[in-house]
Write a protein that holds these residues in place. Structure first.
Motif, mmCIF file in Angstrom:
data_model
loop_
_atom_site.group_PDB
_atom_site.id
_atom_site.type_symbol
_atom_site.label_atom_id
_atom_site.label_comp_id
_atom_site.label_asym_id
_atom_site.label_seq_id
_atom_site.Cartn_x
_atom_site.Cartn_y
_atom_site.Cartn_z
ATOM 1 N N TYR A 26 -12.342 -1.088 13.686
ATOM 2 C CA TYR A 26 -11.283 -1.048 12.680
ATOM 3 C C TYR A 26 -11.863 -1.642 11.408
ATOM 4 O O TYR A 26 -12.561 -2.656 11.446
ATOM 5 N N MET A 27 -11.605 -1.016 10.291
ATOM 6 C CA MET A 27 -12.017 -1.597 9.008
ATOM 7 C C MET A 27 -10.899 -1.407 8.006
ATOM 8 O O MET A 27 -10.104 -0.496 8.111
ATOM 9 N N ASN A 28 -10.853 -2.340 7.064
ATOM 10 C CA ASN A 28 -9.932 -2.169 5.953
ATOM 11 C C ASN A 28 -10.597 -2.683 4.693
ATOM 12 O O ASN A 28 -11.521 -3.488 4.753
ATOM 13 N N TYR A 29 -10.180 -2.145 3.585
ATOM 14 C CA TYR A 29 -10.600 -2.734 2.311
ATOM 15 C C TYR A 29 -9.423 -2.763 1.360
ATOM 16 O O TYR A 29 -8.551 -1.921 1.387
ATOM 17 N N ILE A 30 -9.417 -3.834 0.567
ATOM 18 C CA ILE A 30 -8.331 -4.082 -0.377
ATOM 19 C C ILE A 30 -8.943 -4.404 -1.745
ATOM 20 O O ILE A 30 -9.979 -5.057 -1.822
ATOM 21 N N ILE A 42 -3.973 0.018 -19.394
ATOM 22 C CA ILE A 42 -2.882 -0.055 -18.412
ATOM 23 C C ILE A 42 -3.461 -0.358 -17.031
ATOM 24 O O ILE A 42 -4.510 0.162 -16.661
ATOM 25 N N GLU A 43 -2.763 -1.183 -16.256
ATOM 26 C CA GLU A 43 -3.157 -1.503 -14.880
ATOM 27 C C GLU A 43 -2.119 -0.908 -13.928
ATOM 28 O O GLU A 43 -1.203 -1.600 -13.480
ATOM 29 N N PRO A 44 -2.259 0.380 -13.586
ATOM 30 C CA PRO A 44 -1.249 0.994 -12.716
ATOM 31 C C PRO A 44 -1.266 0.462 -11.284
ATOM 32 O O PRO A 44 -0.267 0.562 -10.576
ATOM 33 N N VAL A 45 -2.400 -0.114 -10.860
ATOM 34 C CA VAL A 45 -2.489 -0.712 -9.529
ATOM 35 C C VAL A 45 -2.998 -2.143 -9.698
ATOM 36 O O VAL A 45 -4.135 -2.371 -10.097
ATOM 37 N N LYS A 46 -2.131 -3.090 -9.426
ATOM 38 C CA LYS A 46 -2.493 -4.508 -9.544
ATOM 39 C C LYS A 46 -3.447 -4.901 -8.416
ATOM 40 O O LYS A 46 -3.569 -4.202 -7.415
ATOM 41 N N LYS A 47 -4.089 -6.053 -8.557
ATOM 42 C CA LYS A 47 -5.002 -6.512 -7.529
ATOM 43 C C LYS A 47 -4.247 -6.736 -6.218
ATOM 44 O O LYS A 47 -3.082 -7.128 -6.225
ATOM 45 N N GLN A 48 -4.909 -6.400 -5.135
ATOM 46 C CA GLN A 48 -4.397 -6.485 -3.763
ATOM 47 C C GLN A 48 -3.202 -5.573 -3.511
ATOM 48 O O GLN A 48 -2.379 -5.847 -2.641
ATOM 49 N N LYS A 49 -3.122 -4.472 -4.252
ATOM 50 C CA LYS A 49 -2.028 -3.512 -4.056
ATOM 51 C C LYS A 49 -2.518 -2.150 -3.564
ATOM 52 O O LYS A 49 -1.755 -1.196 -3.492
ATOM 53 N N GLN A 50 -3.825 -2.042 -3.258
ATOM 54 C CA GLN A 50 -4.362 -0.832 -2.648
ATOM 55 C C GLN A 50 -5.078 -1.241 -1.372
ATOM 56 O O GLN A 50 -5.973 -2.089 -1.384
ATOM 57 N N LEU A 51 -4.668 -0.676 -0.250
ATOM 58 C CA LEU A 51 -5.260 -0.987 1.040
ATOM 59 C C LEU A 51 -5.657 0.307 1.727
ATOM 60 O O LEU A 51 -4.836 1.211 1.880
ATOM 61 N N VAL A 52 -6.924 0.403 2.110
ATOM 62 C CA VAL A 52 -7.419 1.536 2.887
ATOM 63 C C VAL A 52 -7.775 1.001 4.266
ATOM 64 O O VAL A 52 -8.464 -0.024 4.377
ATOM 65 N N GLN A 53 -7.294 1.688 5.299
ATOM 66 C CA GLN A 53 -7.566 1.279 6.672
ATOM 67 C C GLN A 53 -8.150 2.462 7.431
ATOM 68 O O GLN A 53 -7.780 3.609 7.163
ATOM 69 N N ALA A 54 -9.029 2.155 8.371
ATOM 70 C CA ALA A 54 -9.629 3.201 9.195
ATOM 71 C C ALA A 54 -9.877 2.657 10.595
ATOM 72 O O ALA A 54 -10.237 1.492 10.764
ATOM 73 N N ILE A 55 -9.648 3.516 11.574
ATOM 74 C CA ILE A 55 -9.958 3.195 12.962
ATOM 75 C C ILE A 55 -10.882 4.290 13.476
ATOM 76 O O ILE A 55 -10.611 5.488 13.288
ATOM 77 N N PHE A 56 -11.976 3.881 14.093
ATOM 78 C CA PHE A 56 -12.949 4.805 14.656
ATOM 79 C C PHE A 56 -13.050 4.540 16.150
ATOM 80 O O PHE A 56 -13.254 3.404 16.561
ATOM 81 N N VAL A 57 -12.907 5.596 16.959
ATOM 82 C CA VAL A 57 -12.971 5.463 18.406
ATOM 83 C C VAL A 57 -14.150 6.282 18.915
ATOM 84 O O VAL A 57 -14.238 7.489 18.649
#
Length: 129
Positions: free
Chosen positions: A52-56, A66-81
């Protein structure tokens, strides 16, 4: 995209694709054509057949001033089996962004590109090992 040894590091490090990733933390630097330069924190968990990995984002994502995405407001998650002769991957991207006309589509396109890049990297790692 470059991985760094620490949050403010400037020296790129190679992808670590062997050994156990459980508890591993890295930082990633994107120079995105849509949102400019942004840093991310990557975290990994691993069990016998699953990673499992995530990045923020640790920086805001910007379009001009303009800052349309503030810090810590984008999270990508992935699970590899690991299924033996193939693998199963699941990706999800969550973004809490400003609701500005024109920028919404740009954000969605950028997030799809990030997931596709992650998928392509994973396929390359799988083929080369």
């Amino acid at each position: 995209t470059e991985k760094k040894e620490n949050e403010n590091g400037t020296t790129p490090i190679k992808d670590r694709n062997t050994g156990n990733a459980d508890g591993l933390k890295n930082w990633m630097f994107f120079d995105d054509t849509s949102f400019g330069k942004c840093r991310y924190e990557l975290n990994y968990r691993q069990s016998d057949k699953t990673v499992y990995m995530n990045y923020i984002n640790t920086d805001p994502m910007k379009v001009a001033f303009i800052e349309p995405v503030k810090k810590q407001k984008q999270l990508v998650q992935a699970i590899f089996v690991d299924c033996g002769d193939h693998f199963l991957a699941y990706f999800v991207c969550e973004v809490d962004s400003m609701k500005l006309p024109g920028i919404k589509d740009q954000i969605e396109d950028s997030m799809v590109s990030r997931i596709e890049a992650l998928r392509d990297w994973l396929v390359d790692q799988y083929k080369n090992n």
